[in-house]
Design an enzyme around this catalytic site. Sequence first.
Site, PDB file in Angstrom:
ATOM      1  N   SER A  45     -26.134  -4.220 -34.580  1.00  0.00           N
ATOM      2  CA  SER A  45     -26.033  -3.314 -33.429  1.00  0.00           C
ATOM      3  C   SER A  45     -25.920  -4.042 -32.097  1.00  0.00           C
ATOM      4  CB  SER A  45     -27.236  -2.369 -33.389  1.00  0.00           C
ATOM      5  OG  SER A  45     -28.422  -3.086 -33.092  1.00  0.00           O
ATOM      6  N   LYS A 108     -32.619  -4.029 -28.620  1.00  0.00           N
ATOM      7  CA  LYS A 108     -31.519  -3.434 -27.856  1.00  0.00           C
ATOM      8  C   LYS A 108     -31.577  -3.930 -26.416  1.00  0.00           C
ATOM      9  CE  LYS A 108     -30.717  -0.428 -31.302  1.00  0.00           C
ATOM     10  NZ  LYS A 108     -29.527  -0.491 -32.177  1.00  0.00           N
TER      11      LYS A 108
END
Length: 266
Positions: A45, A108
Site C-alpha cells: 500500500s 501510511k
Amino acid sequence: MQTDNTKSNTNKTAKQEWGSFAFVICIALLIRILIMEPFTVPTGSMKATILENDYIFSTKYSYGYSNYSLSFFDFIPLFKGRIFAREPDRGDIVVFRPPNDMSVRYIKRLIGLPGDKIQLIDDVIYINDKKIERTEVGTYISEEGIKYLKFKETLPNGRTYFSYKLAPIYGVIYNDRYGNTDVFYVPEGKYFFLGDNRDQSNDSRVNLGFVPFENFIAKAQFIWFSTKITWWDNDIGVINLVLKLKPWVESVRLNRIFRNLYNTDA
C-alpha cells in the site's frame, strides 16, 4: 576434589553471568518499548516508497506514548490517551493500530490534521479547498512488471514525497473512485491517512476511516533491511529452510538498505 570455596566461586560466577544476561535483556526490552522498534511491511500500500518485505526502523518516542505504542503491553488497558505527547507533522509516515482491527498494524502517510477538510479530485489532494502541488516525474515498474505513474507531491508545510498511480491500460483508468472522493472533515483528535500507492491502499478514503492519535505506535524513519522473498515461512521445515537460503540471500535488495524514507532525491 572440589572444595566448598571452589563450589561457592562457581555458583557466584554463574549468578553474575545470569544477572548480566537478565540486565541485557531488560535493556533490550526497554529500548524496544520506549525508543525504537523494527517492523516488517507485508503489503504494497506504500509502494514504491516502502515495498513488501521492507524492514522498517521506527522511533517510539516521536509522538509520546499510548497504550498501543508499548510493545508487549498493548493488550493491557494501562491508561488512556498519550503521555509526553508530541504533535505529528503532515507528511509523516506513521505506524498505527487501525481503529477497525486492533490485531494488526498499518503504515501510511499522514495527510489530514484535526479540523482539516480533505478531498481528492482527479487524483489531486485538496486540503482546506487548496490543491497541493503535484507533478508527474516519470514512471515506476514494479518487481512484478506492473507500470505506475510517478508523481512528486508537496504538502502545505513544504514536505515533498512521491506517490504512485497505476498507469492506464488501453486508456482505461484503474479504480477511479479512489481519485475522486467525497469531502472528509477530520474530527478533533483524529487524522487522515493515505497510502503512497494510491490505487491499491486501504486507507482513510475507504475502510480505514479516521485514526485517533491514541492509536499511533511509532514514526517510520528508514529501511534497515529488505528482501524480495520471505525465508522463514511458517509452513516449511529445516530442510526447506536450508534449500531456500541461497535464493533468499540472492533476493536481498541491497539498494534499499538504510534508505531514508523522507529522501526525495531518487
